[in-house]
Structure formats: C-alpha cells, structure tokens
Design a protein around this motif. Structure first.
Motif, PDB file in Angstrom:
ATOM      1  N   SER A  48     -41.863  64.741  -2.856  1.00  0.00           N
ATOM      2  CA  SER A  48     -41.556  63.879  -3.985  1.00  0.00           C
ATOM      3  C   SER A  48     -40.529  64.582  -4.862  1.00  0.00           C
ATOM      4  O   SER A  48     -40.313  65.790  -4.744  1.00  0.00           O
ATOM      5  N   ASP A 104     -40.139  56.768  -9.695  1.00  0.00           N
ATOM      6  CA  ASP A 104     -41.254  57.620  -9.281  1.00  0.00           C
ATOM      7  C   ASP A 104     -40.803  59.067  -9.106  1.00  0.00           C
ATOM      8  O   ASP A 104     -41.458  60.006  -9.586  1.00  0.00           O
ATOM      9  N   ASN A 105     -39.685  59.253  -8.393  1.00  0.00           N
ATOM     10  CA  ASN A 105     -39.198  60.611  -8.161  1.00  0.00           C
ATOM     11  C   ASN A 105     -38.698  61.258  -9.449  1.00  0.00           C
ATOM     12  O   ASN A 105     -38.882  62.459  -9.654  1.00  0.00           O
ATOM     13  N   ARG A 132     -38.324  53.694  -6.119  1.00  0.00           N
ATOM     14  CA  ARG A 132     -38.231  55.085  -5.667  1.00  0.00           C
ATOM     15  C   ARG A 132     -37.628  56.002  -6.720  1.00  0.00           C
ATOM     16  O   ARG A 132     -38.090  57.139  -6.907  1.00  0.00           O
TER      17      ARG A 132
END
Length: 265
Positions: free
Chosen positions: A213, A67-68, A64
């Motif tokens: 996101s 990706d963020n 996570r």
C-alpha cells in the motif's frame, strides 16, 4: 554634485513577488506541455501532462489514489512526529548541558554522516519489512536536521540574555520559556523545514520495499506493467506534498518570527 543619490535603492532582493513560489512550477509545467505537444517527449518515456491529469481522475474515481495517499501520509506523519520530538529533546539536552553535549553530539554527528537509507538493510534485519521499519527509517531521516539546527540555535543565544536571566534570578521554567525557547525557535523551524522534506524523501524509498500500500507501492506496481502515467502521477504527488509541507512550515516561520527582519521580508 554627488553621483550617489540619497534615495538610491539599497541592495537586496526587494519585495516578495506575489505568488512567486508558484512561478517556477508553472514554468516547468509549460515547458513539459510544449515538449509533449510538439512530440519531443516519447509518451513511453514521459507521459504528457493531460494524460497524467486523466490518469489522476481515473485513480480518484476508483479510490486507489485516496487510499494510498492516506496510508503514505500516515507513515510520513508518524515518522515526522517521532523524529521532531526526539531531535528536539536531544538538542535541549545537548544544548543546555556540557555533559549532554559530550555524550550525545558525537554519536549524532556520526549518524549525520551515514544516510538513513543506508541503514535500511540493517533495519530490515532488526524490524522486518513491516510498518515499524518504514516509520523508523523516516524518523532517522527527520531527527538529525531538527537536532542540528535546534542545537545551533541554542548555542547561538546571546550570552547577554543569559546573564540577564541569571541576574534576575529567573526560575528554571521561566528561564526556558522566556530566553531559551525564543532563542532556539529560529533554528528549530529551519530544521523543521529540512525535516519535512527528508520525511517525504525517505517515504519514497521505504514504500517501494515489499509494500502492499502507499504511493510508492502504486508506483512500483505501475513500473512492472510499464504504466508511465501512473509513475508520473506518483512523482507529481510527492512533489506537491513536499512543496505544500515546506510552504506550511515557512508560513509558521514567518508568523512566529515577525520580530526578525531579513532580506526575505
């Protein structure tokens, strides 16, 4: 006998302290750790540093955080790129032309007085809540400091160098390359330092507006579930990104302006 020694140290901050930029953050981390260990900080209010480290490891393990972070960096990078380009071009037009200054400087000074974040409701009406609005908000926060400091740098060029270029009948391209750009470079780099900080500040806000996101979205989601540790991870990450960005610009500034001697040297 004179009371003033000929070898008296001149006034000034002295030589830079090795790794001095890390001293403040390390001291802050130490105070945070001691306060958490002694129970002075409620974990529900502010998680302990070791809890934040553990949470960071968990976020990295499930992907996570990466990706963020990639999405946030892309937004900040695009806004910074567009803002620096727009601010530099407008500063050159305004700084090298009295007509350009008369037309551009007033509206930009008005924009300077209006926080970019105050324009978000209007930008949402115009652009919606997608990526365009987010990048535009960051761009608006970036181009003003670049314009202001580059414009000041251009207006502060010693007139003797301009007269020398005119007496040598330098071509326009040579005049810009040899006199204008070196003269404006200190102001441009100073504006760039403010710009990178403004890019991250704007990103913090726009990512919490109906995003799906990014680091700000991750923090907003954690707020809904009362996950203080994830919120602190996001705050620390924003701080580290801002510190590294500013450090990179300062390094470029130091290398590019070796001909200038200041108290910081």
């Amino acid at each position: 006998m004179s009371l003033l020694s000929p070898h008296r140290r001149r006034l000034g901050p002295g030589r830079p302290i090795p790794l001095g930029a890390a001293l403040g953050p390390v001291l802050l981390l130490a105070i945070w750790s001691v306060a958490s260990a002694l129970g002075w900080l409620d974990p529900r209010t502010l998680s302990a540093p070791w809890t934040v480290v553990t949470t960071t490891g968990d976020l990295i393990a499930d992907g996570r955080l990466q990706d963020n972070l990639a999405i946030s960096s892309q937004r900040a990078g695009l806004g910074l790129l567009f803002g620096v380009a727009i601010g530099t071009v407008l500063a050159l037009i305004s700084g090298l032309s009295r007509w350009g200054e008369a037309i551009l400087d007033g509206p930009i000074q008005i924009k300077r007085a209006i926080p970019s974040l105050a324009l978000i409701p209007l930008l949402i009406l115009w652009l919606g809540i997608g990526e365009g609005m987010k990048v535009t908000t960051i761009t608006l926060g970036v181009f003003v400091p670049v314009y202001i400091h580059t414009h000041n740098g251009l207006r502060g060029i010693d007139s003797r160098y301009v007269e020398l270029g005119e007496s040598l009948r330098l071509r326009t391209g040579t005049f810009l390359r040899r006199i204008v750009l070196p003269g404006a470079l200190p102001g441009f780099l100073l504006g760039l330092r403010f710009a990178v900080v403004n890019a991250w500040l704007a990103l913090v806000v726009v990512e919490q507006i109906n995003s799906t996101s990014g680091i700000g979205y991750m923090m907003e989601l954690a707020r809904e579930y009362g996950q203080t540790d994830i919120i602190v991870v996001g705050l620390v990450l924003y701080g580290v990104l801002g510190l590294l960005s500013d450090g990179a610009v300062r390094l470029v500034q130091r290398r590019a302006l070796t001909w200038r001697r200041t108290l910081a040297d």
